[in-house]
Design a protein around this motif. Structure first.
Motif, PDB file in Angstrom:
ATOM      1  N   MET A   1      46.966 -22.968   8.994  1.00  0.00           N
ATOM      2  CA  MET A   1      45.927 -21.335   9.257  1.00  0.00           C
ATOM      3  C   MET A   1      46.311 -20.752   7.950  1.00  0.00           C
ATOM      4  SD  MET A   1      43.093 -20.278  10.526  1.00  0.00           S
ATOM      5  CE  MET A   1      42.663 -20.808  12.316  1.00  0.00           C
ATOM      6  N   VAL A   2      45.317 -20.236   7.016  1.00  0.00           N
ATOM      7  CA  VAL A   2      45.559 -19.600   6.150  1.00  0.00           C
ATOM      8  C   VAL A   2      45.935 -18.098   6.445  1.00  0.00           C
ATOM      9  CG1 VAL A   2      44.562 -17.855   4.771  1.00  0.00           C
ATOM     10  CG2 VAL A   2      43.902 -20.940   4.566  1.00  0.00           C
ATOM     11  N   ALA A  19      50.836  -1.450   4.170  1.00  0.00           N
ATOM     12  CA  ALA A  19      50.304  -1.059   2.843  1.00  0.00           C
ATOM     13  C   ALA A  19      49.534  -2.235   2.211  1.00  0.00           C
ATOM     14  CB  ALA A  19      52.417  -1.403   2.533  1.00  0.00           C
ATOM     15  N   PHE A  20      49.974  -3.509   2.527  1.00  0.00           N
ATOM     16  CA  PHE A  20      49.218  -4.782   1.792  1.00  0.00           C
ATOM     17  C   PHE A  20      47.558  -4.170   2.208  1.00  0.00           C
ATOM     18  CE2 PHE A  20      47.842  -9.542   2.668  1.00  0.00           C
ATOM     19  CZ  PHE A  20      48.443  -9.522   1.640  1.00  0.00           C
ATOM     20  N   GLU A  21      47.062  -3.953   3.291  1.00  0.00           N
ATOM     21  CA  GLU A  21      45.455  -3.909   3.346  1.00  0.00           C
ATOM     22  C   GLU A  21      45.367  -2.502   2.441  1.00  0.00           C
ATOM     23  OE1 GLU A  21      45.111  -5.173   8.386  1.00  0.00           O
ATOM     24  OE2 GLU A  21      45.934  -2.835   7.501  1.00  0.00           O
ATOM     25  N   ASN A  22      46.193  -2.081   2.176  1.00  0.00           N
ATOM     26  CA  ASN A  22      45.349  -0.695   1.617  1.00  0.00           C
ATOM     27  C   ASN A  22      46.043  -1.060   0.238  1.00  0.00           C
ATOM     28  OD1 ASN A  22      44.941   1.886   1.022  1.00  0.00           O
ATOM     29  ND2 ASN A  22      47.552   2.127  -0.018  1.00  0.00           N
ATOM     30  N   LYS A  23      46.863  -1.831  -0.498  1.00  0.00           N
ATOM     31  CA  LYS A  23      46.743  -2.279  -1.908  1.00  0.00           C
ATOM     32  C   LYS A  23      45.985  -3.625  -2.226  1.00  0.00           C
ATOM     33  CE  LYS A  23      50.002  -4.579  -5.734  1.00  0.00           C
ATOM     34  NZ  LYS A  23      51.102  -5.170  -5.575  1.00  0.00           N
ATOM     35  N   LEU A  24      45.338  -4.038  -0.858  1.00  0.00           N
ATOM     36  CA  LEU A  24      43.582  -5.046  -1.552  1.00  0.00           C
ATOM     37  C   LEU A  24      42.921  -4.177  -1.023  1.00  0.00           C
ATOM     38  CD1 LEU A  24      44.621  -8.151   1.236  1.00  0.00           C
ATOM     39  CD2 LEU A  24      44.951  -7.801  -1.090  1.00  0.00           C
ATOM     40  N   GLY A  25      42.525  -3.681  -0.906  1.00  0.00           N
ATOM     41  CA  GLY A  25      41.564  -2.396   0.058  1.00  0.00           C
ATOM     42  C   GLY A  25      40.124  -2.337   0.802  1.00  0.00           C
ATOM     43  N   ALA A  26      41.715  -2.968   1.739  1.00  0.00           N
ATOM     44  CA  ALA A  26      40.702  -3.717   3.144  1.00  0.00           C
ATOM     45  C   ALA A  26      40.895  -2.512   4.153  1.00  0.00           C
ATOM     46  CB  ALA A  26      41.562  -4.752   3.257  1.00  0.00           C
ATOM     47  N   SER A  27      39.900  -3.139   4.917  1.00  0.00           N
ATOM     48  CA  SER A  27      39.886  -1.541   6.234  1.00  0.00           C
ATOM     49  C   SER A  27      41.133  -2.008   7.054  1.00  0.00           C
ATOM     50  CB  SER A  27      38.719  -2.195   7.279  1.00  0.00           C
ATOM     51  OG  SER A  27      38.534  -3.395   8.156  1.00  0.00           O
ATOM     52  N   ARG A  28      42.014  -1.025   7.161  1.00  0.00           N
ATOM     53  CA  ARG A  28      42.771  -1.173   8.170  1.00  0.00           C
ATOM     54  C   ARG A  28      43.322  -1.844   9.325  1.00  0.00           C
ATOM     55  NH1 ARG A  28      46.980   4.340   9.536  1.00  0.00           N
ATOM     56  NH2 ARG A  28      48.200   4.055  10.721  1.00  0.00           N
ATOM     57  N   GLY A  29      43.853  -2.607   9.490  1.00  0.00           N
ATOM     58  CA  GLY A  29      43.597  -3.432  11.083  1.00  0.00           C
ATOM     59  C   GLY A  29      42.956  -4.789  10.879  1.00  0.00           C
ATOM     60  N   SER A  30      42.228  -4.995  10.058  1.00  0.00           N
ATOM     61  CA  SER A  30      41.409  -6.172   9.044  1.00  0.00           C
ATOM     62  C   SER A  30      42.447  -7.598   9.135  1.00  0.00           C
ATOM     63  CB  SER A  30      41.124  -5.435   8.385  1.00  0.00           C
ATOM     64  OG  SER A  30      41.461  -5.499   6.797  1.00  0.00           O
ATOM     65  N   ILE A  31      43.829  -6.948   8.567  1.00  0.00           N
ATOM     66  CA  ILE A  31      44.564  -8.527   8.531  1.00  0.00           C
ATOM     67  C   ILE A  31      45.545  -8.730   9.588  1.00  0.00           C
ATOM     68  CG2 ILE A  31      46.196  -9.366   6.527  1.00  0.00           C
ATOM     69  CD1 ILE A  31      43.845  -8.681   5.098  1.00  0.00           C
ATOM     70  N   SER A  32      46.517  -7.350   9.847  1.00  0.00           N
ATOM     71  CA  SER A  32      46.931  -7.692  11.159  1.00  0.00           C
ATOM     72  C   SER A  32      45.970  -8.952  11.719  1.00  0.00           C
ATOM     73  CB  SER A  32      47.664  -6.351  11.070  1.00  0.00           C
ATOM     74  OG  SER A  32      46.214  -5.751  12.224  1.00  0.00           O
ATOM     75  N   LYS A  33      45.374  -8.273  12.332  1.00  0.00           N
ATOM     76  CA  LYS A  33      44.454  -8.425  13.479  1.00  0.00           C
ATOM     77  C   LYS A  33      43.722 -10.173  13.140  1.00  0.00           C
ATOM     78  CE  LYS A  33      39.811  -8.015  16.379  1.00  0.00           C
ATOM     79  NZ  LYS A  33      40.777  -7.692  17.353  1.00  0.00           N
ATOM     80  N   ALA A  34      44.016 -10.516  12.276  1.00  0.00           N
ATOM     81  CA  ALA A  34      43.240 -11.976  11.879  1.00  0.00           C
ATOM     82  C   ALA A  34      44.713 -13.090  12.037  1.00  0.00           C
ATOM     83  CB  ALA A  34      42.819 -11.934  10.514  1.00  0.00           C
ATOM     84  N   VAL A  35      45.427 -12.121  11.533  1.00  0.00           N
ATOM     85  CA  VAL A  35      46.829 -13.008  11.172  1.00  0.00           C
ATOM     86  C   VAL A  35      47.531 -13.333  13.190  1.00  0.00           C
ATOM     87  CG1 VAL A  35      49.216 -12.659  11.310  1.00  0.00           C
ATOM     88  CG2 VAL A  35      47.785 -11.992   9.212  1.00  0.00           C
ATOM     89  N   LYS A  36      46.853 -12.111  13.629  1.00  0.00           N
ATOM     90  CA  LYS A  36      47.349 -11.965  15.294  1.00  0.00           C
ATOM     91  C   LYS A  36      46.296 -12.811  15.932  1.00  0.00           C
ATOM     92  CE  LYS A  36      48.025  -9.444  19.466  1.00  0.00           C
ATOM     93  NZ  LYS A  36      48.001  -7.484  20.142  1.00  0.00           N
ATOM     94  N   GLY A  38      44.184 -15.245  14.845  1.00  0.00           N
ATOM     95  CA  GLY A  38      44.514 -16.909  13.360  1.00  0.00           C
ATOM     96  C   GLY A  38      42.838 -17.236  13.666  1.00  0.00           C
ATOM     97  N   LYS A  39      42.269 -16.229  12.770  1.00  0.00           N
ATOM     98  CA  LYS A  39      41.448 -16.374  12.577  1.00  0.00           C
ATOM     99  C   LYS A  39      41.235 -16.637  11.220  1.00  0.00           C
ATOM    100  CE  LYS A  39      38.892 -12.865  16.186  1.00  0.00           C
ATOM    101  NZ  LYS A  39      37.903 -11.740  16.244  1.00  0.00           N
ATOM    102  N   SER A  40      39.887 -16.744  10.551  1.00  0.00           N
ATOM    103  CA  SER A  40      39.661 -16.493   9.213  1.00  0.00           C
ATOM    104  C   SER A  40      39.863 -15.320   7.992  1.00  0.00           C
ATOM    105  CB  SER A  40      38.823 -17.866   8.687  1.00  0.00           C
ATOM    106  OG  SER A  40      37.879 -16.471   8.967  1.00  0.00           O
ATOM    107  N   ILE A  41      40.148 -15.995   6.795  1.00  0.00           N
ATOM    108  CA  ILE A  41      40.363 -14.389   6.095  1.00  0.00           C
ATOM    109  C   ILE A  41      39.112 -15.130   5.429  1.00  0.00           C
ATOM    110  CG2 ILE A  41      41.499 -13.351   4.695  1.00  0.00           C
ATOM    111  CD1 ILE A  41      43.136 -13.587   6.008  1.00  0.00           C
ATOM    112  N   GLY A  42      38.353 -13.623   4.770  1.00  0.00           N
ATOM    113  CA  GLY A  42      37.289 -13.975   3.832  1.00  0.00           C
ATOM    114  C   GLY A  42      38.042 -15.053   2.556  1.00  0.00           C
ATOM    115  N   SER A  43      36.736 -15.575   1.487  1.00  0.00           N
ATOM    116  CA  SER A  43      37.545 -16.293  -0.046  1.00  0.00           C
ATOM    117  C   SER A  43      37.477 -14.846  -1.018  1.00  0.00           C
ATOM    118  CB  SER A  43      36.090 -17.432   0.147  1.00  0.00           C
ATOM    119  OG  SER A  43      35.048 -16.550  -0.396  1.00  0.00           O
TER     120      SER A  43
END
Length: 229
Positions: A1-2, A19-36, A38-43
């Motif tokens: 799983m990516v 810091a990771f989400e901020n650098k990407l310009g992603a909304s806060r919690g979006s990456i951490s929630k996807a990781v937790k 196991g959801k897909s992350i957009g291309s």
């Protein structure tokens, strides 16, 4: 799983999700929630991750094949210094401070809750830590070298809370100025003193009066990032 591999990369690099989400310009919690979850992350987000983090091996990220990092980079080495009584924490955000921005350990330890860290470090299953700073000097080489990060637990009751033989981050009063160092602390033959011992044999042991210690923290772990050329 990516998304799981993204989480593994974030933890290996010691980057906070914020810091990771901020650098990407992603909304806060979006990456951490996807990781937790196991959801897909957009291309489009994956493309931005690979652009902003060139040491991340795209083949490993997308397929799991090969090593996490590209040639020319290596995973950070984490060394843990645990007491037998330490309980590890599954997950914690350890604030990383720029020590040069403050007037020593005393103001840092006294006001750390009100100070803005430069980032946070997230490494699972470490003992509880209060903060982290960069090391300077070579007195603990080769165990620690200048540029390494040490994570620490603040000692409040200095005279009664020293574990002999362990490694500490100290702020010492030297003629009205604070001298900051990392040393092993051993018992001294002189009453009211402690012995500071270096890992580097070129540095002499030194006895100092215990009442000269203005700030003290027990070293719990260190991080070294090795880059291959």
């Amino acid at each position: 799983m990516v998304s799981v591999r993204v989480g593994e990369y974030i933890e290996a690099k010691g980057i906070s999700y914020y810091a990771f989400e901020n650098k990407l310009g992603a909304s806060r919690g979006s990456i951490s929630k996807a990781v937790k979850d196991g959801k897909s992350i957009g291309s489009n987000v994956l493309e931005k991750i690979m652009l902003l983090y060139p040491d991340l091996n795209p083949a490993w990220l997308l397929t799991g094949a090969g090593s996490m990092l590209t040639n020319g980079a290596s995973e950070p080495a984490v060394t843990t210094f645990k007491l037998k009584t330490d309980a590890t924490v599954e997950s914690q955000q350890i604030p990383l401070y720029d020590l040069e921005a403050y007037a020593g350990l005393v103001p840092l330890f006294g006001n750390s809750r009100a100070l803005q860290p430069i980032d946070h470090i997230s490494i699972p299953h470490l003992p509880k830590c209060d903060g982290a700073v960069y090391v300077t000097g070579d007195s603990m080489y080769p165990l620690l070298k200048s540029g390494d990060i040490v994570m620490y637990k603040i000692i409040e009751d200095i005279p009664n809370s020293i574990f002999w033989g362990e490694m500490y981050l100290l702020g010492i009063d030297m003629g009205g100025e604070e001298y900051i160092t990392v040393k092993y602390i051993q018992q001294s033959d002189k009453e009211g003193y402690i012995k500071l011992v270096s890992q580097n044999p070129q540095h002499q042991d030194k006895d100092i009066a215990i009442d000269k210690i203005r700030a003290l923290a027990l070293i719990k772990a260190s991080i070294r990032i090795n880059a291959m050329k």
